[in-house]
Write a protein that holds these residues in place. Structure first.
Motif, short mmCIF file in Angstrom:
data_model
loop_
_atom_site.label_atom_id
_atom_site.label_comp_id
_atom_site.label_asym_id
_atom_site.label_seq_id
_atom_site.Cartn_x
_atom_site.Cartn_y
_atom_site.Cartn_z
N SER A 96 0.82 -1.21 0.00
CA SER A 96 0.00 0.00 0.00
C SER A 96 0.86 1.26 0.00
CB SER A 96 -0.93 0.01 1.22
OG SER A 96 -0.17 -0.05 2.42
N PHE A 97 2.10 1.15 0.48
CA PHE A 97 3.01 2.29 0.43
C PHE A 97 4.43 1.77 0.22
CE2 PHE A 97 3.30 0.99 4.82
CZ PHE A 97 4.63 1.20 5.15
N ALA A 98 5.30 2.65 -0.24
CA ALA A 98 6.69 2.29 -0.47
C ALA A 98 7.54 3.54 -0.32
CB ALA A 98 6.88 1.69 -1.86
N PHE A 99 8.85 3.32 -0.17
CA PHE A 99 9.79 4.42 -0.07
C PHE A 99 10.46 4.64 -1.43
CE2 PHE A 99 9.60 2.52 4.17
CZ PHE A 99 9.31 3.64 4.94
N GLU A 100 10.88 5.86 -1.65
CA GLU A 100 11.63 6.15 -2.87
C GLU A 100 12.91 5.31 -2.89
OE1 GLU A 100 12.19 10.39 -3.03
OE2 GLU A 100 10.11 10.77 -2.48
N ASN A 101 13.28 4.83 -4.06
CA ASN A 101 14.46 3.99 -4.28
C ASN A 101 14.25 2.54 -3.85
OD1 ASN A 101 17.21 4.00 -5.31
ND2 ASN A 101 17.87 3.53 -3.24
N GLN A 102 13.06 2.20 -3.36
CA GLN A 102 12.79 0.84 -2.91
C GLN A 102 12.31 -0.03 -4.07
OE1 GLN A 102 9.81 0.64 0.15
NE2 GLN A 102 10.08 -1.54 0.52
N TRP A 103 12.75 -1.29 -4.08
CA TRP A 103 12.26 -2.26 -5.05
C TRP A 103 11.00 -2.90 -4.49
CZ3 TRP A 103 13.97 -3.17 -9.94
CH2 TRP A 103 15.21 -2.63 -10.30
N ILE A 104 9.95 -2.96 -5.29
CA ILE A 104 8.72 -3.59 -4.85
C ILE A 104 8.35 -4.71 -5.82
CG2 ILE A 104 7.86 -1.52 -3.71
CD1 ILE A 104 6.05 -1.04 -6.09
N GLN A 105 7.74 -5.74 -5.27
CA GLN A 105 7.32 -6.88 -6.08
C GLN A 105 5.88 -6.68 -6.55
OE1 GLN A 105 6.19 -10.72 -4.29
NE2 GLN A 105 7.78 -11.69 -5.54
N ILE A 106 5.62 -7.11 -7.77
CA ILE A 106 4.28 -7.04 -8.36
C ILE A 106 3.82 -8.45 -8.65
CG2 ILE A 106 2.89 -6.13 -10.26
CD1 ILE A 106 5.33 -4.15 -10.68
N LYS A 107 2.62 -8.79 -8.22
CA LYS A 107 2.01 -10.08 -8.55
C LYS A 107 0.63 -9.80 -9.14
CE LYS A 107 2.48 -12.03 -4.49
NZ LYS A 107 2.44 -13.06 -3.42
N ALA A 108 0.48 -10.07 -10.43
CA ALA A 108 -0.77 -9.80 -11.12
C ALA A 108 -1.43 -11.12 -11.52
CB ALA A 108 -0.53 -8.94 -12.36
N TYR A 109 -2.66 -11.30 -11.08
CA TYR A 109 -3.43 -12.50 -11.43
C TYR A 109 -4.34 -12.14 -12.60
CZ TYR A 109 -1.70 -14.20 -6.97
OH TYR A 109 -0.88 -14.59 -5.93
#
Length: 431
Positions: A96-109
């Motif tokens: 729901s939130f993230a920091f700048e420069n952070q890698w986030i994972q995406i899972k799309a169904y």
């Protein structure tokens, strides 16, 4: 649209004629000069009607311009496919939130109309600010991340890095606060049979902090880091899951740190949020900010701790100090079990609780016509010849036998300056 003189963007007219494969004109779409930042382009929109037969269509762009030498014409052909149905992405899992420069994972169904999972195709995820959603087409080419199908998860998976002042991208030059705020993650694509996944939009909030991996800062690397996200030995708006400082002098401003370890260093925390601080042989100064969420807020050994206007929240203990100096001014405590782990303080709390209980019992046993005399406290010095016990000893009767009996409470504790403390409740008297 450009004429032979390099002009024409705002003076030419462009019409898109849409034909089916039989050569029948299906629709005409006029284009208009696009606003900033798409200056130089002409743009238009065509909504595929629900009764439009599936199949391939040709889009013929016809540009005309009247000049002093006569009319000019330009042509461009493109094709597009109208699919009989579309696929859907009913669930895209992102934080729901993230920091700048952070890698986030995406899972799309992604599912076919009959509910079975889509296992092949081309799908792209694009992270962009909410205010730039109109520019999705161009930004998806610039920053879109391809997704890959993971059979174990049954989802299309990818990783995207949130833009920051550290990562070169189309957002290069933007500041920490310019990049913060509401963003959208958009997933779109197509199956091998031409079924489109129309843009599926999912919100995410970007915090105004630059994410840094767990780091140890020493004299050899602190300057290189501060030159990018600060100045001198000052770091601004950073987030460290954990940070260790060894032999450095550092100031953190408007930052967040999970666990902060300070060894032979000097650190100033200005309006920072920290979970736990462990200091050894160091000076730690807090000005504002919050310490929250740990068992002990600040552990200090052979250190100096200076606290001004800091809030301590959701802690077992605010402080645990050993051979350390502690200066606290204007601190607030919310849902903190104890201020400090000091043994003397704990004993004093125990004695105060016992005296209060004994006094309550004595008063309840006294006839209404009797008025108890006030509590008298005597603090005689312990005789030098009397050897004090090595462990604190507390003797407290559970209750007074009668209202006329005197209640004596004796506490001998080596932790309290090797002194005996005697508290006496005198016999109540009439009148």
């Amino acid at each position: 649209v450009v004429n032979p003189w390099g002009l024409g963007s705002f003076t030419s007219q462009v019409m898109v004629d849409i034909y089916n494969l039989s050569g029948y004109l299906v629709a005409q779409v006029p284009l208009q000069p696009a606003p900033y930042p798409l200056l130089g382009f002409q743009i238009g929109f065509f909504t595929v009607p629900p009764n439009m037969p599936p199949g391939w269509y040709n889009a013929v762009f016809v540009a005309t311009e009247n000049t002093s030498t006569g009319p000019l014409f330009g042509y461009l052909n493109q094709s597009f496919y109208v699919a009989p149905a579309s696929v859907q992405a009913p669930l895209v899992v992102i934080p729901s939130f993230a920091f700048e420069n952070q890698w986030i994972q995406i899972k799309a169904y992604i599912l076919y109309p009959n509910g079975t999972p889509v296992t092949s195709g081309e799908f792209v995820a694009t992270l962009l600010p909410v205010q730039d959603i109109y520019n999705l087409l161009l930004l998806s080419f610039e920053t879109g991340v391809p997704l890959q199908y993971n059979a174990t998860l049954g989802a299309w998976v990818g990783y995207v890095q949130v833009p920051s002042i550290l990562s070169p991208s189309v957002y290069l030059g933007e500041g920490v606060y310019s990049l913060a705020g509401p963003w959208d993650l958009v997933v779109a694509g197509v199956t091998p049979t031409g079924l489109n996944l129309y843009p599926s939009v999912w919100p995410i909030y970007v915090e105004p902090f630059t994410y840094m991996d767990p780091t140890t800062l020493t004299a050899s690397n602190v300057s290189a880091l501060s030159s990018v996200i600060g100045s001198g030995d000052v770091l601004y708006n950073v987030y460290f899951p954990s940070l260790t400082l060894i032999g450095v002098n550092v100031t953190l401003v408007n930052s967040e740190v999970g666990q902060l370890t300070v060894i032979n260093s000097h650190v100033n925390l200005v309006n920072c949020n920290v979970s736990t601080i462990n200091a050894v042989g160091s000076t730690v100064a807090l000005n504002g900010g919050v310490v929250e969420g740990g068992t002990v807020g600040i552990n200090a050994v052979d250190s100096n701790v200076i606290v001004k206007g800091t809030e301590f929240r959701d802690l077992g203990y605010a402080f645990s100090v050993s051979h350390a100096s502690l200066s606290v001014e204007g601190a607030t405590y919310i849902n903190v079990g104890n201020i400090a782990t000091d043994e003397a303080s704990a004993l004093e709390q125990e004695v105060a609780s016992g005296v209060s209980e004994a006094l309550s019992q004595l008063i309840s046993a006294t006839p209404q016509s009797l008025t108890p005399r006030p509590l008298v406290t005597q603090l005689p010095s312990a005789p030098a010849a009397v050897e004090q016990p090595s462990q604190p000893l507390t003797a407290l009767p559970s209750s007074a036998n009668t209202a006329g009996d005197a209640l004596w409470l004796a506490l001998t504790a080596s932790a309290v300056a090797s002194a005996s403390i005697v508290l006496a409740l005198l016999r109540p008297r009439r009148g």
